[in-house]
Design an enzyme around this catalytic site. Structure first.
Site, PDB file in Angstrom:
ATOM      1  CD  GLU A   1      -2.694  -1.531   2.360  1.00  0.00           C
ATOM      2  OE1 GLU A   1      -2.484  -0.873   3.395  1.00  0.00           O
ATOM      3  OE2 GLU A   1      -3.510  -2.459   2.310  1.00  0.00           O
TER       4      GLU A   1
ATOM      5  CB  CYS B   1      -1.971   6.994   1.774  1.00  0.00           C
ATOM      6  SG  CYS B   1      -3.252   5.958   2.507  1.00  0.00           S
TER       7      CYS B   1
HETATM    8  P1  NAD Z   1       8.507   5.235   4.291  1.00  0.00           P
HETATM    9  O1  NAD Z   1       8.444   4.412   3.063  1.00  0.00           O
HETATM   10  O2  NAD Z   1       9.603   6.215   4.445  1.00  0.00           O
HETATM   11  O3  NAD Z   1       8.582   4.302   5.582  1.00  0.00           O
HETATM   12  C1  NAD Z   1       7.632   3.280   5.794  1.00  0.00           C
HETATM   13  C2  NAD Z   1       8.287   2.184   6.590  1.00  0.00           C
HETATM   14  O4  NAD Z   1       9.301   1.576   5.806  1.00  0.00           O
HETATM   15  C3  NAD Z   1       8.968   2.659   7.881  1.00  0.00           C
HETATM   16  O5  NAD Z   1       8.746   1.704   8.881  1.00  0.00           O
HETATM   17  C4  NAD Z   1      10.429   2.694   7.474  1.00  0.00           C
HETATM   18  O6  NAD Z   1      11.317   2.560   8.548  1.00  0.00           O
HETATM   19  C5  NAD Z   1      10.490   1.490   6.566  1.00  0.00           C
HETATM   20  N1  NAD Z   1      11.646   1.455   5.656  1.00  0.00           N
HETATM   21  C6  NAD Z   1      12.347   2.505   5.159  1.00  0.00           C
HETATM   22  N2  NAD Z   1      13.330   2.036   4.353  1.00  0.00           N
HETATM   23  C7  NAD Z   1      13.231   0.697   4.331  1.00  0.00           C
HETATM   24  C8  NAD Z   1      13.941  -0.345   3.679  1.00  0.00           C
HETATM   25  N3  NAD Z   1      14.966  -0.098   2.871  1.00  0.00           N
HETATM   26  N4  NAD Z   1      13.552  -1.626   3.885  1.00  0.00           N
HETATM   27  C9  NAD Z   1      12.499  -1.901   4.674  1.00  0.00           C
HETATM   28  N5  NAD Z   1      11.796  -0.963   5.335  1.00  0.00           N
HETATM   29  C10 NAD Z   1      12.154   0.325   5.158  1.00  0.00           C
HETATM   30  O7  NAD Z   1       7.081   5.932   4.403  1.00  0.00           O
HETATM   31  P2  NAD Z   1       6.604   6.965   5.505  1.00  0.00           P
HETATM   32  O8  NAD Z   1       7.262   8.266   5.223  1.00  0.00           O
HETATM   33  O9  NAD Z   1       6.715   6.343   6.847  1.00  0.00           O
HETATM   34  O10 NAD Z   1       5.043   7.066   5.172  1.00  0.00           O
HETATM   35  C11 NAD Z   1       4.502   7.960   4.264  1.00  0.00           C
HETATM   36  C12 NAD Z   1       4.244   7.255   2.946  1.00  0.00           C
HETATM   37  O11 NAD Z   1       3.388   6.140   3.153  1.00  0.00           O
HETATM   38  C13 NAD Z   1       3.500   8.150   1.967  1.00  0.00           C
HETATM   39  O12 NAD Z   1       4.046   7.958   0.683  1.00  0.00           O
HETATM   40  C14 NAD Z   1       2.072   7.625   2.008  1.00  0.00           C
HETATM   41  O13 NAD Z   1       1.308   7.858   0.856  1.00  0.00           O
HETATM   42  C15 NAD Z   1       2.322   6.159   2.219  1.00  0.00           C
HETATM   43  N6  NAD Z   1       1.133   5.528   2.784  1.00  0.00           N
HETATM   44  C16 NAD Z   1       0.377   4.721   1.996  1.00  0.00           C
HETATM   45  C17 NAD Z   1      -0.792   4.144   2.507  1.00  0.00           C
HETATM   46  C18 NAD Z   1      -1.673   3.262   1.661  1.00  0.00           C
HETATM   47  O14 NAD Z   1      -2.536   2.617   2.220  1.00  0.00           O
HETATM   48  N7  NAD Z   1      -1.502   3.241   0.363  1.00  0.00           N
HETATM   49  C19 NAD Z   1      -1.149   4.382   3.829  1.00  0.00           C
HETATM   50  C20 NAD Z   1      -0.337   5.211   4.603  1.00  0.00           C
HETATM   51  C21 NAD Z   1       0.815   5.778   4.084  1.00  0.00           C
END
Ligand code: NAD
Length: 485
Positions: A251, A285
């Site tokens: 997502e 999101c």
């Molecule tokens: P992010 O991708 O920076 O981080 C999300 C998670 O991934 C965190 O726990 C982070 O520590 C982890 N992460 C980062 N690098 C990683 C790697 N290399 N390997 C594994 N895990 C890793 O996102 P964010 O800034 O926390 O959240 C905001 C984003 O999430 C926005 O783009 C938003 O649209 C999206 N989002 C999508 C939905 C949906 O349902 N489509 C819902 C909520 C948020």
């Protein structure tokens, strides 16, 4: 407000403090709320081994569901602690945390504990032309060890949306919350412990994405990955998961449109679009960042939306009537402000906002930002193509239905859209033509846990929700029995 002062991982039924910390910052004033003990690779190996050997999958469905309902009971009993922790990490308003984040986090456990008990397995009687008969039936087995990686914007709600169905289906989980918001994850681990969830069924790994992420997603004994977060992170995880060909459910980000047709009640549409733009400071999101308004009502709509944005109460998350607290972090505030500057550089008209509010107190050290309304850019400006994830929208006029459908779809993302119209035929005609996973008509963020949730294009892979979740978190195994005459 009381929040835990040190947050640690939870592995094989034990809280493990590696004594290697980073700060958890309060976005209201920039002060340290707690210390987060970052896991290392050995701890990830230990957690995966414990998950693999857990007795969880061997419990009956009924036994698992009784325990998951107890998790919900204890979360409810400790609701105030969850509320305080979520506010301390995110700065989001008390109203939102109390009415959405925490109750829906709890509800996820009850919902999936109920749902998993009812679906029937598929079965078929097979008859070949040669007269052989057979009974085919499928058994839905858990995948094994599921890695759950979640973001900071709706921390408890989005994590439990995956933890609950994964565990209800008999999987053990390795849960990695965002480093920005580990407090409710830690409380959830305490609840799992208190309820007596068998060792290894629920493991919490705390740490920053770069420090622990790859070690989780590339681990040979992780059987599936479910991830919510940015599209770019999803791309990295997909590459990492490809090494061992794991099932994934993603997502990801969005660049969501609202379309306002000329037949609307303008006040209602303004209120709806404002809610979809400014809720949680635009850090959902599903939030709207592009608004298309029929040219005949464009000026009136923009005038009223500006007025609405100017009237939004910004302040301490726990103060009455506060609709917007701060953004989640300094880094995110810097990112959103860079988009406000980009809007200026691209030639936008800043109709409202565009800066940082001044309070004259500790909040000036926090991560606050003004709700912002922009106009004047074309669809290919970066402001109209890239996800900003802040309290900002760009409003453009449109002339025809066919034109607006094309413009809404002209984005690399495909998560959600909302249509505002009183014309029922138009709603049915337009909604299926929008290339997104969810279309709302005359509403926004109205969710039914049974409905499919997910996005197209850069917004994700797969669907979760209701039976879609059960399908992802299990693997059907078909059994074919010859029926001898
Ligand atoms: P992010 O991708 O920076 O981080 C999300 C998670 O991934 C965190 O726990 C982070 O520590 C982890 N992460 C980062 N690098 C990683 C790697 N290399 N390997 C594994 N895990 C890793 O996102 P964010 O800034 O926390 O959240 C905001 C984003 O999430 C926005 O783009 C938003 O649209 C999206 N989002 C999508 C939905 C949906 O349902 N489509 C819902 C909520 C948020």
């Amino acid at each position: 407000m009381t929040v835990p002062s040190t947050l640690t991982s939870y592995i094989n039924g034990e809280f493990v403090d590696r004594e290697h910390y980073f700060d958890n910052i309060n976005p209201v004033n920039g002060c340290v709320v707690s210390l987060i003990s970052e896991a290392n690779h050995q701890m990830i190996d230990d957690a995966v081994a414990a998950a693999k050997n857990s007795e969880w999958a061997r419990l009956s469905v009924k036994e698992r569901c009784v325990l998951l309902n107890k998790v919900a009971d204890v979360m409810q009993a400790r609701e105030q602690e969850f509320i305080d922790a979520e506010i301390a990490d995110t700065g989001k308003s008390l109203f939102q945390v109390k009415t959405i984040d925490i109750p829906r986090g709890t509800a996820n456990f009850r919902f999936f504990a109920d749902l998993v008990q009812y679906p029937a397995n598929e079965s078929f009687i097979t008859e070949t032309p040669q007269g052989t008969k057979a009974l085919n039936y499928s058994v839905n087995k858990p995948l094994g060890v599921v890695a759950i990686i979640s973001p900071w914007n709706l921390p408890l709600l989005l994590a439990t949306w995956k933890i609950a169905p994964a565990m209800a289906c008999g999987n053990s989980v390795i849960f990695k919350p965002s480093e920005e918001t580990s407090s409710t994850a830690f409380l959830l681990a305490q609840v799992m412990d208190e309820v007596g969830i068998p060792k290894g069924a629920f493991n919490l790994i705390l740490g920053r994405g770069h420090a622990v992420g790859d070690a989780i997603t590339s681990h040979a004994d992780i059987d599936a990955i479910t991830f919510t977060g940015a599209s770019a992170t999803g791309q990295r995880i997909m590459a990492s998961a490809a090494q061992t060909v794991k099932p994934i459910s993603f997502e990801l980000g969005g660049k969501n449109s609202a379309v306002v047709f000329s037949d609307v009640d303008i006040d209602k549409a303004v209120a709806g679009v404002a809610r979809s733009t400014f809720t949680n400071c635009g850090q959902v999101c599903l939030c709207t960042e592009k608004v298309y308004v029929h040219r005949s009502i464009f000026d009136e709509f923009v005038g009223k939306l500006k007025q609405h944005a100017a009237g939004i109460k910004i302040g301490y998350p726990t103060d009455d009537d506060v609709f917007m607290g701060p953004l989640v972090s300094k880094a995110h505030q810097t990112k959103v402000l860079s988009y406000y500057q980009l809007a200026r550089d691209e030639g936008a008209t800043i109709e409202q906002g565009g800066g940082v509010p001044k309070f004259g107190d500790e909040r000036d050290e926090g991560c606050y930002i003004e709700p912002t309304v922009l106009t004047g850019l074309d669809d290919h400006a970066r402001i109209n193509q890239e996800e900003i994830f802040g309290p900002v929208c760009h409003v453009s006029p449109f002339d025809s239905e066919a034109e607006v459908i094309k413009r809404v779809n002209d984005t690399p993302y495909g998560l959600a859209a909302s249509l505002w119209t009183e014309n029922l035929s138009r709603a049915h005609r337009v909604a299926p033509q929008i290339d997104v996973g969810l279309v709302w008509v005359n509403t926004w963020f109205l969710r039914d846990l049974r409905a499919p949730f997910g996005g197209t294009k850069l917004s994700g892979v797969g669907r979760e929700g209701g039976l879609h979740s059960l399908a992802f978190y299990t693997e059907p195994s078909n059994i074919c029995i010859n029926i001898e005459e």
